[in-house]
Scaffold this active site. Structure first.
Site, PDB file in Angstrom:
ATOM      1  N   SER A 140       0.850  -1.198   0.000  1.00 54.93           N
ATOM      2  CA  SER A 140       0.000   0.000   0.000  1.00 54.93           C
ATOM      3  C   SER A 140       0.883   1.244   0.000  1.00 54.93           C
ATOM      4  O   SER A 140       2.025   1.206   0.495  1.00 54.93           O
ATOM      5  CB  SER A 140      -0.867   0.017   1.262  1.00 54.93           C
ATOM      6  OG  SER A 140      -1.537   1.259   1.387  1.00 54.93           O
ATOM      7  N   TYR A 154      -1.370  -1.090  10.308  1.00 58.41           N
ATOM      8  CA  TYR A 154      -1.550  -1.180   8.850  1.00 58.41           C
ATOM      9  C   TYR A 154      -0.309  -0.681   8.094  1.00 58.41           C
ATOM     10  O   TYR A 154       0.261  -1.400   7.271  1.00 58.41           O
ATOM     11  CB  TYR A 154      -2.807  -0.414   8.410  1.00 58.41           C
ATOM     12  CG  TYR A 154      -3.165  -0.677   6.962  1.00 58.41           C
ATOM     13  CD1 TYR A 154      -3.827  -1.845   6.581  1.00 58.41           C
ATOM     14  CD2 TYR A 154      -2.810   0.221   5.957  1.00 58.41           C
ATOM     15  CE1 TYR A 154      -4.139  -2.104   5.256  1.00 58.41           C
ATOM     16  CE2 TYR A 154      -3.119  -0.035   4.627  1.00 58.41           C
ATOM     17  CZ  TYR A 154      -3.783  -1.190   4.287  1.00 58.41           C
ATOM     18  OH  TYR A 154      -4.088  -1.449   2.967  1.00 58.41           O
TER      19      TYR A 154
END
Ligand SMILES: NC(=O)c1ccc[n+]([C@@H]2O[C@H](COP(=O)([O-])OP(=O)(O)OC[C@H]3O[C@@H](n4cnc5c(N)ncnc54)[C@H](OP(=O)(O)O)[C@@H]3O)[C@@H](O)[C@H]2O)c1
Length: 270
Positions: A140, A154
């Site tokens: 990401s 995350y």
């Protein structure tokens, strides 16, 4: 001769389902895994009839330590091996670190990091023996950005995924595996079920439209990059510009910007 096979985790929705569509369109067979069996079977049937390929579905929860072995055993029982692996399954865990249980955090690490690394470790020897392999790890843009409050692990898990993939790709080259390539795909905001699942859809819908991409060009960027041996790819010009900004801004400024932006879409209320 058997067609090449691509194993895709998190194939029941979003970016994973799009990987299945694109590899099927290339004439590859598929192994589709996720927890929702009906979704996997519907996609398998759709792609088998559209492209004349064969798609195996394997329902597994990657949070379970035995899931990786179960997926690979299901393939072995059908006499198939993995030519390409797409480690894509993932989700966001909303809330703060101390208000979420250790079980939730441990499952998160397993699904987004341990299981993908284990899958790569277990398919690589076969790839090396056959002299061909592709591994795409869906990371990401968050793996580039400074850490911010909420969804605590995350960014760090995605950053680890980027570094792991770069090292693995370098190792394959350094050990003479010239046709085994590994790529970390680093999308920014992408239309999928991700933000519905983690309950941030209402907030993320307020983010400017230029920040969003459809899954199809994201996936195409990943496949093109791995085929040319590029270790990391950021899809889309807006995301590329954001990734560059994270590198050139002074750290304190980058942190302040990420903190201000992420307050708009990272939930802290659980
Ligand atoms: N969408 C974005 O804006 C965005 C941005 C950057 C990176 N990403 C990354 O892209 C990847 C794909 O996400 P997406 O956007 O396509 O989200 P999505 O539409 O919600 O799809 C997530 C997939 O992961 C699977 N999954 C979730 N938990 C699982 C578990 N415990 N075991 C097995 N499979 C599991 C889901 O299947 P089941 O529920 O059927 O198990 C589903 O197929 C993720 O790694 C995410 O971090 C997304």
């Amino acid at each position: 001769m058997a067609r090449r096979l691509c194993l895709i985790t998190g194939a029941s929705a979003g970016i994973g389902a799009e990987f299945a569509r694109q590899y099927a369109a290339f004439g590859w067979d598929l192994a589709l895994t996720a927890r929702r069996t009906e979704r996997l079977e519907a996609l398998a049937q759709e792609l088998e009839s559209a492209h004349g390929i064969s798609a195996i579905t394997i329902a597994e929860d990657l949070a379970k330590p035995e899931a990786v072995d179960a997926i690979l055993a299901a393939l072995e029982a059908k006499g198939r091996h993995v030519d390409a692996l797409v480690n894509n399954a993932g989700y966001g865990l909303p809330g703060t670190f101390f208000n979420t249980s250790w079980e939730e955090q441990a499952d998160f690490i397993r699904v987004l990091y341990t299981a993908p690394v284990e899958l790569a470790h277990k398919v690589l020897p076969g790839m090396a023996e056959r002299g061909y392999g592709r591994i795409i790890n869906v990371a990401s843009l968050a793996g580039y950005a400074a850490g911010s409050a909420g969804h605590t692990l995350y960014g760090s898990v995605k950053a680890a995924m980027i570094k792991f993939t770069e090292s693995l790709n370098a190792e394959c080259a350094a050990t003479g595996q010239t046709d085994i390539h590994c790529t970390a795909l680093c999308p920014g905001f992408t239309w999928s079920e991700f933000h519905d699942v983690n309950g941030t859809r209402e907030d993320t819908n307020k983010m400017p439209k230029w920040m969003w991409m459809e899954a199809a060009p994201v996936v195409k960027a990943g496949i093109d990059a791995v085929n040319r041996g590029q270790p990391v790819v950021v899809p889309g010009s807006a995301n590329k510009a954001l990734a560059t900004l994270t590198r050139i801004l002074p750290e304190s400024l980058g942190r302040a910007m990420v903190s201000a932006q992420s307050k708009r879409y990272r939930r802290m209320d659980t």
